[in-house]
Design a protein around this motif. Structure first.
Motif, PDB file in Angstrom:
ATOM      1  N   LEU A 120     -22.019 -46.651  26.003  1.00  0.00           N
ATOM      2  CA  LEU A 120     -23.133 -47.063  26.847  1.00  0.00           C
ATOM      3  C   LEU A 120     -24.294 -46.079  26.714  1.00  0.00           C
ATOM      4  O   LEU A 120     -24.078 -44.891  26.561  1.00  0.00           O
ATOM      5  CB  LEU A 120     -22.686 -47.130  28.306  1.00  0.00           C
ATOM      6  N   PHE A 121     -25.522 -46.586  26.792  1.00  0.00           N
ATOM      7  CA  PHE A 121     -26.721 -45.777  26.509  1.00  0.00           C
ATOM      8  C   PHE A 121     -26.548 -45.163  25.120  1.00  0.00           C
ATOM      9  O   PHE A 121     -26.705 -43.965  24.907  1.00  0.00           O
ATOM     10  CB  PHE A 121     -26.903 -44.666  27.555  1.00  0.00           C
ATOM     11  N   ALA A 122     -26.253 -45.987  24.148  1.00  0.00           N
ATOM     12  CA  ALA A 122     -25.600 -45.550  22.910  1.00  0.00           C
ATOM     13  C   ALA A 122     -26.520 -45.065  21.801  1.00  0.00           C
ATOM     14  O   ALA A 122     -26.049 -44.606  20.770  1.00  0.00           O
ATOM     15  CB  ALA A 122     -24.723 -46.696  22.373  1.00  0.00           C
ATOM     16  N   TYR A 123     -27.851 -45.198  21.965  1.00  0.00           N
ATOM     17  CA  TYR A 123     -28.821 -44.642  21.024  1.00  0.00           C
ATOM     18  C   TYR A 123     -28.590 -45.197  19.616  1.00  0.00           C
ATOM     19  O   TYR A 123     -28.418 -46.404  19.457  1.00  0.00           O
ATOM     20  CB  TYR A 123     -28.777 -43.117  21.091  1.00  0.00           C
ATOM     21  N   SER A 124     -28.565 -44.340  18.602  1.00  0.00           N
ATOM     22  CA  SER A 124     -28.548 -44.820  17.215  1.00  0.00           C
ATOM     23  C   SER A 124     -27.155 -44.943  16.622  1.00  0.00           C
ATOM     24  O   SER A 124     -27.015 -45.215  15.433  1.00  0.00           O
ATOM     25  CB  SER A 124     -29.397 -43.905  16.328  1.00  0.00           C
ATOM     26  N   GLY A 125     -26.114 -44.725  17.440  1.00  0.00           N
ATOM     27  CA  GLY A 125     -24.792 -45.153  17.017  1.00  0.00           C
ATOM     28  C   GLY A 125     -23.849 -44.133  16.452  1.00  0.00           C
ATOM     29  O   GLY A 125     -22.774 -44.505  15.967  1.00  0.00           O
ATOM     30  N   GLY A 126     -24.170 -42.841  16.483  1.00  0.00           N
ATOM     31  CA  GLY A 126     -23.276 -41.870  15.863  1.00  0.00           C
ATOM     32  C   GLY A 126     -21.866 -41.899  16.404  1.00  0.00           C
ATOM     33  O   GLY A 126     -20.890 -41.966  15.641  1.00  0.00           O
ATOM     34  N   ALA A 127     -21.718 -41.858  17.733  1.00  0.00           N
ATOM     35  CA  ALA A 127     -20.377 -41.867  18.325  1.00  0.00           C
ATOM     36  C   ALA A 127     -19.683 -43.201  18.090  1.00  0.00           C
ATOM     37  O   ALA A 127     -18.470 -43.257  17.864  1.00  0.00           O
ATOM     38  CB  ALA A 127     -20.462 -41.570  19.818  1.00  0.00           C
ATOM     39  N   THR A 128     -20.447 -44.294  18.144  1.00  0.00           N
ATOM     40  CA  THR A 128     -19.874 -45.616  17.864  1.00  0.00           C
ATOM     41  C   THR A 128     -19.283 -45.659  16.467  1.00  0.00           C
ATOM     42  O   THR A 128     -18.154 -46.144  16.263  1.00  0.00           O
ATOM     43  CB  THR A 128     -20.954 -46.703  17.995  1.00  0.00           C
ATOM     44  N   GLU A 149     -31.032 -51.848  16.622  1.00  0.00           N
ATOM     45  CA  GLU A 149     -31.210 -52.203  15.213  1.00  0.00           C
ATOM     46  C   GLU A 149     -31.021 -50.985  14.316  1.00  0.00           C
ATOM     47  O   GLU A 149     -30.476 -51.093  13.226  1.00  0.00           O
ATOM     48  CB  GLU A 149     -32.599 -52.813  15.006  1.00  0.00           C
ATOM     49  N   TRP A 150     -31.450 -49.834  14.786  1.00  0.00           N
ATOM     50  CA  TRP A 150     -31.242 -48.586  14.043  1.00  0.00           C
ATOM     51  C   TRP A 150     -29.734 -48.337  13.901  1.00  0.00           C
ATOM     52  O   TRP A 150     -29.244 -47.984  12.819  1.00  0.00           O
ATOM     53  CB  TRP A 150     -31.908 -47.441  14.795  1.00  0.00           C
ATOM     54  N   ALA A 151     -29.004 -48.526  14.989  1.00  0.00           N
ATOM     55  CA  ALA A 151     -27.544 -48.334  14.948  1.00  0.00           C
ATOM     56  C   ALA A 151     -26.884 -49.345  14.014  1.00  0.00           C
ATOM     57  O   ALA A 151     -25.948 -49.001  13.280  1.00  0.00           O
ATOM     58  CB  ALA A 151     -26.969 -48.466  16.359  1.00  0.00           C
ATOM     59  N   ARG A 152     -27.359 -50.572  14.045  1.00  0.00           N
ATOM     60  CA  ARG A 152     -26.795 -51.597  13.147  1.00  0.00           C
ATOM     61  C   ARG A 152     -27.016 -51.203  11.682  1.00  0.00           C
ATOM     62  O   ARG A 152     -26.136 -51.376  10.831  1.00  0.00           O
ATOM     63  CB  ARG A 152     -27.443 -52.950  13.446  1.00  0.00           C
TER      64      ARG A 152
END
Length: 287
Positions: A120-128, A149-152
């Motif tokens: 949650l509040f996940a920003y650009s996805g590093g932890a994901t 979109e950056w995380a994708r």
């Protein structure tokens, strides 16, 4: 421009930090670095600098690539300078990525199936992406369409475009309430609530007012065999003990740990605190 180097804190002091992202070296503000720099001459190697002296200003931004790729903790990330001085990565969270990946692998063994991870509040996805690479079923949520979109795009860089990760643009509270109604559950949750922010439809979020409600909703979407909940913060006054107390009050018995998020460099470089974290882990009898 593709680079295969890790992140490194090179020095800090006089209210600034000097960091290397691949071959790009940047000097940016850091209020807590109140000591003197250890290696003053090294600062001359900065590719560009950012300050907030008269507004928000990059100096030498034209010398930087429009975007570049780094690999940190086994995760590939696209970086790009933003008008606010951010790059698309918060290096102080790297130790958490590594811990999450290990916990996901252990949880898969204990459960016999891939843990379900909610960021949650996940920003650009590093932890994901760290969790997905470790085998988790992931859900990535942020109120900013651009950041999602950056995380994708980062997922695609890591070969995870077909991993089944859900990328969602939404207000956190609205999303969690829907998940509660749907009965959807998660085994692990990471949340990094902002000091102040707005949701997808302009919903106001103030951490002092809203964090308890958010945690209560997280508790309602935890599975019957949870692994962990991690709460992080960059809000002044939200010390590690504050985060630990919030987690203990919300989730009850379990293993509770807390600390400061740190930027790391070489052996002679002072660790630089940059935010706090608290972690609740289910007792083994709960798994």
């Amino acid at each position: 421009m593709q680079i295969q180097d890790d992140y490194e804190l090179l020095d800090s002091g006089n209210g600034q930090k000097l960091e290397r992202f691949g071959t790009v070296i940047l000097a940016r503000p850091c209020a807590q670095a109140v000591w003197e720099p250890s290696q003053p001459a090294l600062w001359e190697s900065a590719s560009a600098t950012f300050d907030r002296k008269d507004g928000l200003n990059w100096h030498g931004r034209e010398r930087l690539p429009e975007e570049w790729i780094v690999t940190v903790r086994g995760v590939r990330m696209r970086l790009s300078t933003t008008d606010f001085g951010h790059l698309g990565i918060f290096p102080e969270t790297l130790d958490l990525w590594q811990w999450i990946a290990g916990a996901v692998r252990q949880g898969a063994v204990a459960h016999g199936e891939a843990p379900r991870f909610l960021n949650l509040f996940a920003y650009s996805g590093g932890a994901t992406l760290a969790a997905a690479l470790a085998g988790a079923q992931c859900c990535h949520l942020d109120a900013s369409k651009g950041m999602v979109e950056w995380a994708r795009g980062n997922a695609a860089l890591n070969g995870l475009e077909d991993s089944g990760t859900r990328f969602i643009v939404d207000d956190v509270s609205a999303f969690l309430k829907r998940e509660v109604r749907r009965g959807r559950k998660y085994d692990c949750v990471l949340l990094d609530p902002p000091s102040f922010g707005r949701g997808k439809r302009g919903e106001l979020y103030k951490v002092e007012k809203n964090v308890q409600e958010t945690l209560d909703l997280v508790r309602q979407v935890l599975s019957d065999t949870p692994l962990f909940v991690i709460l992080t913060s960059h809000t002044p006054g939200f010390s590690p003990i504050v985060l630990r107390n919030l987690l203990e009050q919300t989730f009850g018995k379990g293993t509770l740990t807390c600390g400061e998020m740190l930027l790391h460099g070489g052996q002679e470089v002072l660790d630089l605190p940059s935010g706090t974290w608290g972690r609740w882990e289910a007792n083994k009898s709960q798994i």
